[in-house]
Design a protein around this motif. Structure first.
Motif, PDB file in Angstrom:
ATOM      1  N   GLN A  96       0.835  -1.211   0.000  1.00 20.87           N
ATOM      2  CA  GLN A  96       0.000   0.000   0.000  1.00 20.87           C
ATOM      3  C   GLN A  96       0.867   1.257   0.000  1.00 20.87           C
ATOM      4  N   ALA A  99       2.077   1.665  -3.471  1.00 18.82           N
ATOM      5  CA  ALA A  99       0.986   2.011  -4.393  1.00 18.82           C
ATOM      6  C   ALA A  99       0.518   3.457  -4.231  1.00 18.82           C
ATOM      7  N   PHE A 100       0.869   4.070  -3.094  1.00 21.35           N
ATOM      8  CA  PHE A 100       0.318   5.398  -2.771  1.00 21.35           C
ATOM      9  C   PHE A 100       0.518   6.448  -3.874  1.00 21.35           C
ATOM     10  N   LEU A 102       0.757   6.053  -6.955  1.00 26.44           N
ATOM     11  CA  LEU A 102      -0.063   5.706  -8.117  1.00 26.44           C
ATOM     12  C   LEU A 102      -1.521   6.104  -7.871  1.00 26.44           C
ATOM     13  N   GLU A 103      -1.971   5.904  -6.625  1.00 26.23           N
ATOM     14  CA  GLU A 103      -3.349   6.309  -6.297  1.00 26.23           C
ATOM     15  C   GLU A 103      -3.496   7.819  -6.405  1.00 26.23           C
ATOM     16  N   GLN A 104      -2.465   8.556  -5.926  1.00 24.29           N
ATOM     17  CA  GLN A 104      -2.488  10.017  -6.054  1.00 24.29           C
ATOM     18  C   GLN A 104      -2.600  10.447  -7.496  1.00 24.29           C
ATOM     19  N   ARG A 105      -2.035   9.637  -8.389  1.00 23.08           N
ATOM     20  CA  ARG A 105      -2.040   9.988  -9.807  1.00 23.08           C
ATOM     21  C   ARG A 105      -3.155   9.276 -10.569  1.00 23.08           C
ATOM     22  N   ASN A 106      -4.078   8.674  -9.812  1.00 21.81           N
ATOM     23  CA  ASN A 106      -5.240   8.025 -10.416  1.00 21.81           C
ATOM     24  C   ASN A 106      -4.893   6.933 -11.421  1.00 21.81           C
ATOM     25  N   ARG A 109      -6.440   0.299 -10.908  1.00 17.98           N
ATOM     26  CA  ARG A 109      -6.002  -0.753  -9.997  1.00 17.98           C
ATOM     27  C   ARG A 109      -5.215  -1.896 -10.654  1.00 17.98           C
ATOM     28  N   ALA A 112      -1.873  -0.499 -11.384  1.00 19.12           N
ATOM     29  CA  ALA A 112      -1.171  -0.226 -10.120  1.00 19.12           C
ATOM     30  C   ALA A 112      -0.612  -1.521  -9.543  1.00 19.12           C
ATOM     31  N   ARG A 113      -1.435  -2.548  -9.536  1.00 18.00           N
ATOM     32  CA  ARG A 113      -1.000  -3.826  -8.971  1.00 18.00           C
ATOM     33  C   ARG A 113       0.227  -4.362  -9.715  1.00 18.00           C
ATOM     34  N   ARG A 148       8.843   2.948  -3.705  1.00 20.88           N
ATOM     35  CA  ARG A 148       7.768   3.947  -3.763  1.00 20.88           C
ATOM     36  C   ARG A 148       8.191   5.173  -4.569  1.00 20.88           C
TER      37      ARG A 148
END
Ligand code: ADP
Ligand code: ADP
Length: 227
Positions: A96, A99-100, A102-106, A109, A112-113, A148
């Motif tokens: 996680q 992955a953070f 990547l989530e910030q940059r939309n 999933r 991202a995985r 990261r």
């Protein structure tokens, strides 16, 4: 071309103090491993933090991949950053944490995985994705921080004394990992240290800082040959 250009960069934290960084000019080539070397207080971290966007410039300009970045916040600059003390989120698993960004940059999933799995493998931690930061060693935590920092494929990776908190054995291991990452990723690395041996072992070129100024910029070979 240059990946990062510093043009007359200065930083003064307070009017009554001498500048922390004083009219620094430096061109860092695309794919180069550049180390900022110098004693404590010589302005290395301040310089790195201005490249990252954590500190404002008092004067001068910074250009990353041809873009003047003065008005851009850190997350809009094309760079990853690693600190001495990892700065992992303690309540999030290793995967996680990685992955953070990547989530910030939309990033979606499935993508991202895939990318998280790839960079965890790059740093040899594919088996620790479900651990919490408190359940891994310092050397492993710094590998997570490295994963990261590169998971969103920045063109530049900034590192501020990334080996400084580790014992000698871990430091040597991580040094090898960082050299390998530089070869495999082919991106620009900007590395801050006060350890001359570390700088000589890792760098394409070394910028030697002295009281806020760059005293010389040389390859390890040139630097070593000088009296
Ligand atoms: P280095 O990374 O080479 O140890 P720094 O960039 O941290 O050097 O510090 C350069 C100078 O700026 C030092 O004199 C330091 O005390 C000062 N300095 C660094 N950060 C701050 C700050 N946030 N506020 C005021 N002075 C600072
Ligand atoms: P959530 O709790 O929202 O389901 P997850 O822990 O499943 O979140 O995952 C958070 C992020 O970390 C996601 O982007 C996911 O792709 C990534 N992730 C989690 N575990 C792994 C793993 N073992 N390998 C690769 N990516 C992972």
């Amino acid at each position: 071309g240059a990946a990062v250009r510093l043009v007359g960069v200065s930083k003064r934290y307070a009017d009554h103090q001498p500048p922390a960084v004083d009219d620094v000019h430096l061109e860092i080539g695309a794919g180069e491993f550049m180390t900022l070397l110098g004693p404590s207080g010589s302005g290395k971290s301040t310089t790195l933090n201005m490249i990252a966007g954590f500190e404002r410039l008092t004067a001068g300009d910074i250009i990353i991949d041809g873009v003047r970045v003065a008005s851009l916040p850190p997350y809009k600059r094309d760079l990853g950053m690693v600190f001495q003390h990892y700065a992992l989120f303690p309540h999030m698993t290793v995967a996680q944490n990685v992955a953070f960004p990547l989530e910030q940059r939309n990033v979606g999933r499935p993508e991202a995985r895939r990318r998280v799995a790839d960079v965890l493998e790059l740093v040899g931690l594919e088996h620790l994705g479900d651990r919490l930061p408190g359940q891994i060693s310092g050397g492993q935590a710094q590998r997570v921080a490295l994963a990261r920092a590169v998971v969103f494929e920045p063109h530049v990776l900034l590192m501020d004394e990334p080996l400084g908190a580790l014992d000698k054995k871990m430091r040597e291991q991580l040094q090898g990992e960082i050299a390998r990452m530089h070869r495999e990723l082919g991106i620009t690395f900007v590395f801050v240290t006060h350890d001359q041996e570390e700088a000589l072992a890792l760098s394409d070129r070394i910028a030697v800082f002295d009281r806020g100024r760059i005293a010389q910029v040389d390859t390890p070979r040139e630097l070593y040959a000088r009296p």
